[in-house]
Structures are given as structure tokens and as C-alpha cells.
Design a protein around this motif. Structure first.
Motif, mmCIF file in Angstrom:
data_model
loop_
_atom_site.group_PDB
_atom_site.id
_atom_site.type_symbol
_atom_site.label_atom_id
_atom_site.label_comp_id
_atom_site.label_asym_id
_atom_site.label_seq_id
_atom_site.Cartn_x
_atom_site.Cartn_y
_atom_site.Cartn_z
ATOM 1 N N THR A 108 -19.906 -40.168 76.036
ATOM 2 C CA THR A 108 -19.890 -41.634 76.138
ATOM 3 C C THR A 108 -18.653 -42.150 76.865
ATOM 4 O O THR A 108 -18.396 -43.356 76.880
ATOM 5 C CB THR A 108 -19.958 -42.259 74.729
ATOM 6 N N LEU A 109 -17.866 -41.217 77.454
ATOM 7 C CA LEU A 109 -16.684 -41.557 78.257
ATOM 8 C C LEU A 109 -15.589 -42.245 77.461
ATOM 9 O O LEU A 109 -14.754 -42.958 78.028
ATOM 10 C CB LEU A 109 -17.092 -42.440 79.455
ATOM 11 N N ARG A 110 -15.582 -42.053 76.151
ATOM 12 C CA ARG A 110 -14.515 -42.631 75.327
ATOM 13 C C ARG A 110 -13.263 -41.754 75.348
ATOM 14 O O ARG A 110 -12.150 -42.245 75.246
ATOM 15 C CB ARG A 110 -15.002 -42.794 73.881
ATOM 16 N N GLY A 111 -13.481 -40.444 75.440
ATOM 17 C CA GLY A 111 -12.353 -39.531 75.395
ATOM 18 C C GLY A 111 -11.799 -39.391 73.993
ATOM 19 O O GLY A 111 -12.210 -40.106 73.072
ATOM 20 N N TYR A 112 -10.863 -38.464 73.830
ATOM 21 C CA TYR A 112 -10.268 -38.249 72.515
ATOM 22 C C TYR A 112 -8.926 -37.551 72.665
ATOM 23 O O TYR A 112 -8.593 -37.019 73.733
ATOM 24 C CB TYR A 112 -11.198 -37.435 71.611
ATOM 25 N N ASP A 113 -8.169 -37.547 71.577
ATOM 26 C CA ASP A 113 -6.875 -36.859 71.522
ATOM 27 C C ASP A 113 -6.992 -35.730 70.506
ATOM 28 O O ASP A 113 -7.237 -35.980 69.327
ATOM 29 C CB ASP A 113 -5.773 -37.841 71.113
ATOM 30 N N ARG A 114 -6.862 -34.487 70.973
ATOM 31 C CA ARG A 114 -6.861 -33.329 70.085
ATOM 32 C C ARG A 114 -5.878 -32.311 70.643
ATOM 33 O O ARG A 114 -5.958 -31.930 71.813
ATOM 34 C CB ARG A 114 -8.259 -32.712 69.993
ATOM 35 N N ARG A 115 -4.955 -31.851 69.822
ATOM 36 C CA ARG A 115 -3.965 -30.858 70.244
ATOM 37 C C ARG A 115 -4.033 -29.691 69.259
ATOM 38 O O ARG A 115 -3.564 -29.807 68.138
ATOM 39 C CB ARG A 115 -2.561 -31.475 70.242
#
Length: 236
Positions: free
Chosen positions: A56-63
């Protein structure tokens, strides 16, 4: 004419049954293969929610962080809050599941009986809502299988690295940085407890700005984590 329509209806019903069985087979076979591929520590799986955010082109932050780079108090808090028998059961807490089934048969309000392993396979392979009861039919065997294939430490490592901790925030490192401006390795006992009690509803609960009720719940989990003892032996 009527018999012809009946025949077509039966044919469509058989087609739908075959499709349903095919989908069910895929939902079981694909995760079974992926679970084996996810066993090595250098593999960093993503959750279905993370895939949704990408699509959905929202993206996310995961490390991604290895388990040894997560404060033990966070792991202890998660076990004591989410699944006290994590180290003892084989993916499914049968005693807790029996209680839930008995309650449901008695007409009482159903409550959750998801283990950390069940939540992990749900996050990796299944949907969140709706049809929660149907999802459980896949969740239970997948959790038992995952417990056979993966070590407890690896299950926990995957869980804390794919769990949602806020809109677009996945994994404990991104959560610790986002909410408290520090690494997962340096979380305090209270911060670990606040992050843990956020897990059931990460969209509405904010560990950095907790309500009075959330603070009380975090204090309870903090006390439980301090006396985790043998409950977390499999993570040492």
C-alpha cells in the motif's frame, strides 16, 4: 431443465470446494517450507502486516537485532505478560486452550489463549482480522510445527523483530528508538514493561505517553518480570 440447473449448481459447489481445499493446502504447505528457511539466524523474515504496508506504499520502520542485543528484561516482560508457559509448552498451551474451550461451551465471553509461538506464525503467515476462529484452525498446527523446527530462542527472536509496536513500527529496535530514543539493548525495566503492555493494541496504546491504566499494568508486568526465574530458562 431443472436437473440441468441442479447439475450446474453441484458443479459450482464442487469447484468452490476444490478451490477452498487448494487455498487451505497452500496456507499450510507454504508456511511449512518458509519455517525451515527461517531457521538460520541470518534470515530476517517479515510479517504479513509489513508486506501490506509495502504493497500500500505506506512503508515501515524495522531494524532487525539478534536476541543477544535485546535487553533481557524486555524478553522476560514479554514472556510473563504474553505467555508464561512459553518455555514449557510445545507451541500450544493445551491447558489454557482447554479452559478457553470450556468457557466457550459454557457460553462465557471467549478470551485469548494465543501463545508467543501462535502469535509468531500468525504475524508471519496469516491474516489479522476478520475470521479469527477460522484463522485459529491454521494457527494451531503451524505453531506446533514451528516449535518442532525452531528453537525457543529463534521463535522469540523472530517474534520481537516482527511484532507491531505502533503505526509502521515493527520490531523491538525500531520501537525502542521511536518511543524512547534508545536501543533495545539499553531499555530500562519500566520501558520494557511499557512496550510489552502496548503489544495487544499498538495502534491505540503509546508506551511513551501511557495512560494511568497502562502505567498500572506496566508496573504489574515489571514486578512479574523481576521474578521470572525458571519461566525464562529457555531464553538464557
Amino acid at each position: 431443465m431443472a436437473s440441468r440447473r441442479t447439475g450446474r449448481s453441484r458443479g459450482r459447489a464442487r469447484t468452490w470446494r476444490r478451490r477452498a481445499l487448494g487455498i487451505a493446502a497452500i496456507l499450510l504447505v507454504l508456511p511449512a517450507v518458509l519455517t525451515i528457511l527461517y531457521a538460520p539466524s541470518f534470515v530476517h523474515p517479515v510479517s504479513t502486516l509489513m508486506v501490506k504496508d509495502l504493497v500500500t506504499l505506506r512503508g515501515y520502520d524495522r531494524r532487525w537485532v539478534p536476541l543477544e542485543d535485546v535487553a533481557p528484561v524486555l524478553l522476560h516482560s514479554v514472556v510473563m505478560s504474553e505467555d508464561g508457559q512459553f518455555c514449557a509448552h510445545r507451541g500450544v498451551d493445551l491447558a489454557e486452550l482447554k479452559v478457553v474451550i470450556d468457557d466457550a461451551m459454557a457460553g462465557e465471553q471467549p478470551r485469548g489463549a494465543s501463545t508467543i509461538t501462535m502469535q509468531t506464525v500468525k504475524n508471519l503467515y496469516l491474516w489479522q482480522r476478520p475470521f479469527g476462529t477460522l484463522r485459529k484452525l491454521f494457527e494451531l498446527p503451524l505453531a506446533v510445527y514451528a516449535d518442532l523446527v525452531l528453537s525457543k530462542r529463534r521463535i522469540m527472536e523472530i517474534y520481537v523483530n516482527i511484532a507491531e509496536w505502533g503505526p509502521g513500527i515493527y520490531g523491538i529496535e525500531a520501537a525502542a528508538q521511536h518511543h524512547f530514543g534508545r536501543s533495545a539493548k539499553n531499555l530500562t525495566r519500566r520501558q520494557a514493561a511499557l512496550l510489552t503492555v502496548t503489544l495487544p493494541n499498538p495502534i491505540e496504546r503509546d508506551p511513551a505517553r501511557p495512560s494511568a491504566g497502562l502505567r498500572r499494568l506496566a508496573a504489574l508486568i515489571e514486578r512479574r518480570a523481576a521474578t521470572a526465574g525458571a519461566y525464562v530458562d529457555c531464553l538464557r
